[in-house]
Design an enzyme around this catalytic site. Structure first.
Site: not given
Length: 331
Positions: A89-91, A222, A247, A251-253
């Site tokens: 999860c990036g964020h 997602h 989100d 969204c990082g990913t």
């Protein structure tokens, strides 16, 4: 019996991050991928209790910081949210690093750099601090790639669509503008919540989605809707996850998956920067660090830069006499 969880809440680009650092279970396994499976099998009630109502909400996302799994890492992170325990999860990582450093939960071996074990693999992080606050976090993500190109689906209310499925730590169905979808600017949040589960279901029926290295990571979870950005950004998106969550961050990913898709389609190349904008116009700065191979698939190593903010301290009780010890969702 009452379980007490000490949490620090924050947000990255508008999306919540709840870092849990009290009463967390010891997990079995050699890697974070194995520990993630143990958590899902034996301790998932903790995720539900802290992410779902009445202690959380539909957009709640969080993480648990663990000791590193490998000798050369600084810490390990398990990601939890309403949709499950994510591989990456990036964020959430940007927020967890910020909270962990500012509150002494992560001690780096060298200032400005971190090596973190996550279920998806190893993530390298660089960060800056000023006046006791973390002012930026850049994560060098795991290998990302375009898994399925031009998947034809039919969605009631939109008609026929062509979507790509890309991996950036989770699998994303990426919906670009086309006759059945004019772009994110023509979609309301209610539209996104209405159509996204239909897109996800159709994509999972149309193609078999399995990570080529870690087969526990499978299925499209997602949906990323794209649109025209505002001035200074290169793309805009809204990511749907869980049952009805959008989100708030870029969204990082999702940004990693988006860049992998664009590289595969010849629209980005190694070294390029990609400024990605969210549904609320918050931004991440992505970069294609280099080309790579992901289990026999051409891919990229992306990096994502953003900033998070701490919003408060939270002591959460889960009482066995509470009629909703594992929380609930209405949808």
């Amino acid at each position: 019996m009452r379980r007490t969880f000490l949490c620090i809440d924050g947000h990255t680009g508008g999306n919540p991050v709840r870092v849990v650092h009290g009463a967390v279970p010891v997990l079995k396994g050699r890697t974070m991928s194995e520990k993630r499976q143990d958590f899902l099998r034996n301790h998932d009630w903790i995720r539900k209790a802290l992410m779902f109502e009445p202690r959380g909400h539909d957009m709640m996302s969080g993480a648990i910081i663990y000791p590193p799994c490998s000798d050369d890492a600084d810490a390990a992170i398990l990601f939890i949210e309403t949709s499950g325990a994510l591989p990456m999860c990036g964020h959430g990582l940007i927020g967890t690093v910020t909270i962990g450093l500012e509150h002494g939960l992560i001690t780096p071996r060298g200032e400005g750099q971190l090596e973190l074990d996550v279920p998806a693999g190893r993530v390298s992080v660089s960060y800056t601090r000023a006046g006791g606050k973390v002012t930026s976090v850049r994560l060098r993500n795991i290998g990302s790639y375009l898994a399925h190109r031009d998947v034809a689906i039919e969605v009631e209310g939109l008609g026929p669509l062509m979507v790509d499925v890309a991996y950036g730590g989770n699998f994303y169905a990426i919906v670009d503008p086309q006759p059945g979808f004019k772009g994110l600017e023509g979609m309301s949040p209610a539209d996104i919540i209405r159509f996204s589960p239909l897109v996800r279901e159709a994509v999972n029926k149309a193609v078999d989605i399995v990570h080529p290295i870690d087969t526990t990571v499978r299925g499209c979870s997602h949906v990323l809707w794209t649109g025209a950005p505002s001035a200074g950004a290169d793309g805009r998106n809204a990511v749907f996850y869980g049952d009805k969550a959008i989100d708030r961050s870029p969204c990082g990913t999702g940004t990693s998956a988006r860049m992998a898709q664009l590289v595969a389609r010849g629209k980005l190349k190694a070294g390029d920067t990609f400024i990605h904008e969210s549904i609320i116009h918050s931004r991440f700065t992505g970069r294609v660090e280099k080309l790579t191979d992901v289990g026999g698939n051409p891919g990229i190593i992306p990096s994502i830069e953003g900033r998070a903010f701490v919003t408060g301290l939270n002591t959460i009780f889960v009482d066995e006499q509470d009629p909703f010890p594992e929380g609930f969702q209405l949808v």
